[in-house]
Design an enzyme around this catalytic site. Sequence first.
Site, PDB file in Angstrom:
ATOM      1  N   CYS A  89       0.832  -1.199   0.000  1.00 63.30           N
ATOM      2  CA  CYS A  89       0.000   0.000   0.000  1.00 63.30           C
ATOM      3  C   CYS A  89       0.874   1.260   0.000  1.00 63.30           C
ATOM      4  O   CYS A  89       1.523   1.541  -0.993  1.00 63.30           O
ATOM      5  CB  CYS A  89      -0.990  -0.044   1.156  1.00 63.30           C
ATOM      6  SG  CYS A  89      -2.428   1.024   0.887  1.00 63.30           S
ATOM      7  N   HIS A 175      -3.992  -5.456   0.497  1.00 62.47           N
ATOM      8  CA  HIS A 175      -3.579  -5.944   1.821  1.00 62.47           C
ATOM      9  C   HIS A 175      -3.926  -7.425   1.994  1.00 62.47           C
ATOM     10  O   HIS A 175      -4.824  -7.789   2.766  1.00 62.47           O
ATOM     11  CB  HIS A 175      -4.262  -5.140   2.919  1.00 62.47           C
ATOM     12  CG  HIS A 175      -3.825  -3.720   3.015  1.00 62.47           C
ATOM     13  ND1 HIS A 175      -2.691  -3.338   3.692  1.00 62.47           N
ATOM     14  CD2 HIS A 175      -4.367  -2.599   2.488  1.00 62.47           C
ATOM     15  CE1 HIS A 175      -2.553  -2.023   3.598  1.00 62.47           C
ATOM     16  NE2 HIS A 175      -3.555  -1.554   2.880  1.00 62.47           N
ATOM     17  N   GLU A 177      -2.183  -9.353   3.563  1.00 59.10           N
ATOM     18  CA  GLU A 177      -1.674  -9.720   4.884  1.00 59.10           C
ATOM     19  C   GLU A 177      -2.747  -9.583   5.967  1.00 59.10           C
ATOM     20  O   GLU A 177      -2.580 -10.069   7.086  1.00 59.10           O
ATOM     21  CB  GLU A 177      -0.464  -8.860   5.250  1.00 59.10           C
ATOM     22  CG  GLU A 177      -0.756  -7.475   5.790  1.00 59.10           C
ATOM     23  CD  GLU A 177      -1.134  -6.438   4.749  1.00 59.10           C
ATOM     24  OE1 GLU A 177      -1.269  -5.253   5.095  1.00 59.10           O
ATOM     25  OE2 GLU A 177      -1.284  -6.807   3.567  1.00 59.10           O
TER      26      GLU A 177
END
Length: 232
Positions: A89, A175, A177
């Site tokens: 990001c 994202h 993660e």
Amino acid sequence: MKTALIIRHVPHEGVAGYRQPIEDAGYDVLRVDVTDPGFATLDLREPDLLIMMGGPMGVYEQDRFPWIACQRRRLALRLEADRPTLGVCFGAQMMASALGAKVHLGPAKEVGFHPVQIHEHAADGPLRHLRGVPVLHWHGDTFTRPEGVEVLASSRLYEHQAFRRGKNLLALQFHAEMGEDPRFDDWMEQWPEAVVEAGGCPRALRRAHDELGPGAVAAGRAMISDWLSALN
């Protein structure tokens, strides 16, 4: 042991689900916040792996955040040396900027869970694990295409969702993660207006996180594991 340094731009945006594949690949994971007194003196070329996470600021807000320009200069030296680097990001936007691209406001906020379109030339690479998997998006900035990179994925709103340069540089706008980390609650509490601006509903996004988050993180971990295994 190899070292992996995580640069954290705000406390609630950490490496989250990516920590496991990084540790499994044999790295000793260290972390530094941009607010730490010693951050400005770090040589970012030294770690075997550098990971830069997200943040609510824009790369163009250097007047508000003087550390951005300092980090960008040192990051450019690392990328010039082709040292293994992952950006997520805001971290991806920093990589684009350090490679000469312009970072700017995008056409709309992109917040919520949906898949990215993996480009045909990237179909056999690490991002193949994300094919058809809804992952979390939470951003409103984008960037021009840096010279010499290969764009790997896009979305309906944003052409540049992921890029790489060779085997060692990987930038991810989304994202993958996030989906199991309790810090998601901090995101929701701090930026509920972003969800609404993107046309979403905070309650629905929380449900999507609970339902889709584990699958997103599993795919993200597989992606990072593959990328790490191929580093020069």
